[in-house]
Design a protein around this motif. Sequence first.
Motif, short mmCIF file in Angstrom:
data_model
loop_
_atom_site.label_atom_id
_atom_site.label_comp_id
_atom_site.label_asym_id
_atom_site.label_seq_id
_atom_site.Cartn_x
_atom_site.Cartn_y
_atom_site.Cartn_z
N ASP A 85 27.58 18.39 81.64
CA ASP A 85 28.78 18.20 80.82
C ASP A 85 29.92 18.88 81.56
O ASP A 85 30.05 20.10 81.54
CB ASP A 85 28.57 18.82 79.44
CG ASP A 85 29.83 18.79 78.58
OD1 ASP A 85 30.88 18.24 79.03
OD2 ASP A 85 29.79 19.35 77.47
N HIS A 86 30.74 18.08 82.22
CA HIS A 86 31.74 18.66 83.11
C HIS A 86 32.95 19.21 82.36
O HIS A 86 33.89 19.71 82.99
CB HIS A 86 32.18 17.66 84.18
CG HIS A 86 32.80 16.40 83.65
ND1 HIS A 86 32.09 15.47 82.93
CD2 HIS A 86 34.07 15.93 83.75
CE1 HIS A 86 32.89 14.48 82.61
NE2 HIS A 86 34.10 14.73 83.09
N HIS A 87 32.93 19.14 81.03
CA HIS A 87 33.96 19.79 80.23
C HIS A 87 33.43 21.05 79.52
O HIS A 87 34.17 21.67 78.73
CB HIS A 87 34.53 18.82 79.19
CG HIS A 87 35.26 17.66 79.81
ND1 HIS A 87 35.03 16.35 79.46
CD2 HIS A 87 36.22 17.62 80.77
CE1 HIS A 87 35.81 15.55 80.17
NE2 HIS A 87 36.53 16.31 80.98
N ASP A 88 32.21 21.42 79.78
CA ASP A 88 31.60 22.57 79.13
C ASP A 88 32.36 23.85 79.49
O ASP A 88 32.50 24.18 80.68
CB ASP A 88 30.14 22.69 79.57
CG ASP A 88 29.46 23.90 78.97
OD1 ASP A 88 29.20 23.89 77.76
OD2 ASP A 88 29.20 24.88 79.72
N PRO A 89 32.85 24.60 78.51
CA PRO A 89 33.67 25.78 78.80
C PRO A 89 32.95 26.83 79.64
O PRO A 89 33.54 27.44 80.55
CB PRO A 89 34.04 26.33 77.42
CG PRO A 89 33.96 25.14 76.51
CD PRO A 89 32.83 24.32 77.05
N ALA A 90 31.67 27.07 79.35
CA ALA A 90 30.94 28.08 80.12
C ALA A 90 30.78 27.66 81.57
O ALA A 90 30.88 28.48 82.49
CB ALA A 90 29.57 28.34 79.48
N LEU A 91 30.54 26.37 81.80
CA LEU A 91 30.45 25.86 83.17
C LEU A 91 31.78 26.05 83.89
O LEU A 91 31.83 26.52 85.04
CB LEU A 91 30.06 24.39 83.16
CG LEU A 91 30.15 23.66 84.51
CD1 LEU A 91 29.10 24.19 85.47
CD2 LEU A 91 30.00 22.15 84.32
N LEU A 92 32.87 25.69 83.23
CA LEU A 92 34.19 25.81 83.85
C LEU A 92 34.52 27.26 84.16
O LEU A 92 35.10 27.55 85.22
CB LEU A 92 35.25 25.18 82.95
CG LEU A 92 35.10 23.68 82.68
CD1 LEU A 92 36.17 23.20 81.72
CD2 LEU A 92 35.15 22.89 83.98
N ASP A 93 34.15 28.17 83.28
CA ASP A 93 34.40 29.59 83.54
C ASP A 93 33.61 30.07 84.75
O ASP A 93 34.12 30.81 85.61
CB ASP A 93 34.03 30.42 82.31
CG ASP A 93 35.03 30.29 81.17
OD1 ASP A 93 36.14 29.76 81.41
OD2 ASP A 93 34.70 30.70 80.05
N ALA A 94 32.35 29.67 84.83
CA ALA A 94 31.51 30.09 85.96
C ALA A 94 32.06 29.53 87.27
O ALA A 94 32.14 30.24 88.27
CB ALA A 94 30.07 29.62 85.74
#
Length: 290
Positions: A85-94
């Motif tokens: 999920d390329h909009h996932d906030p935790a992914l984006l933060d990492a």
Amino acid sequence: MSAPAFDLQSHSTRSDGSLEPAEVVARAAAAGVRLLALSDHDTVDGLDEALAAAQEHGLRLVTATELSCLDGDREDLHVLGYGIDHHDPALLDALERWRADRAARGDRMADALEQEGFALDRAPLEARRAAGLPVGRPHLAQAAFDHPGNAERCRREGLADFGQLLGTYLVPGARAFRRRTTPTVAEAIGVIHDAGGVAVWAHPFWDLDHDAEVIDTIDRFVAVGLDGVEAFYITHTREQTLLLAGLCAERGLLSTGSADFHGPDHPRFHAFRAFDRCGAEPDLGPLGPV
């Protein structure tokens, strides 16, 4: 045997490729790719553009990113995250944290190149950074190779292109290489899983040389959650390909593949579908069918 219709690693201007995401998709479609992954390094910024282009060109696009990871003394192993999920906030933060670490490393390597006596025009590098684009080792090597003040030295040392300069000065163990500090392979796999994706070790024989070492490393990564291996890759030999495909089948792992497209002018990674399955069948799992 016909070329594969899937190509599950490619790069755009959002990392170290030369084409915009939509153009990468258009070229892939023109080359006969039916299942494509855009997997820019440590970013997902091009995926929305690529998804729109994929719909226009009638191919399926897998959301992806390629994460540069630490593994003990090894400083730059790559783990592909597919179906995230390329909009996932935790992914984006990492990803933001890891890009900041990479940017700091880029500055340290630029300093090191100058300490090695290379002239370096940092203006194009800073322009990339100001535009929100990464500055990685290929960009540093290109800046050094293109500088007229280094032309005689490059000729003297037999550095015919920026790739040879990178391989001489900016790989682990080379004099201007500086390591990242994060993430580990386990951390990268965890973030990929939390974003709904599967984690695949990219091009094992690009990073390691010996069969036994690759096998042991796969088993260690499986123990921390690895889902698959990029068994089919443009630089893998037939023997390496069949070894990896067999290991994946034995261990119930996904087996993916790519030509690692970076752009039409790249000295090595310039053509889609330019890898061989060597008679083995891939297991794309949730990424398939083609």
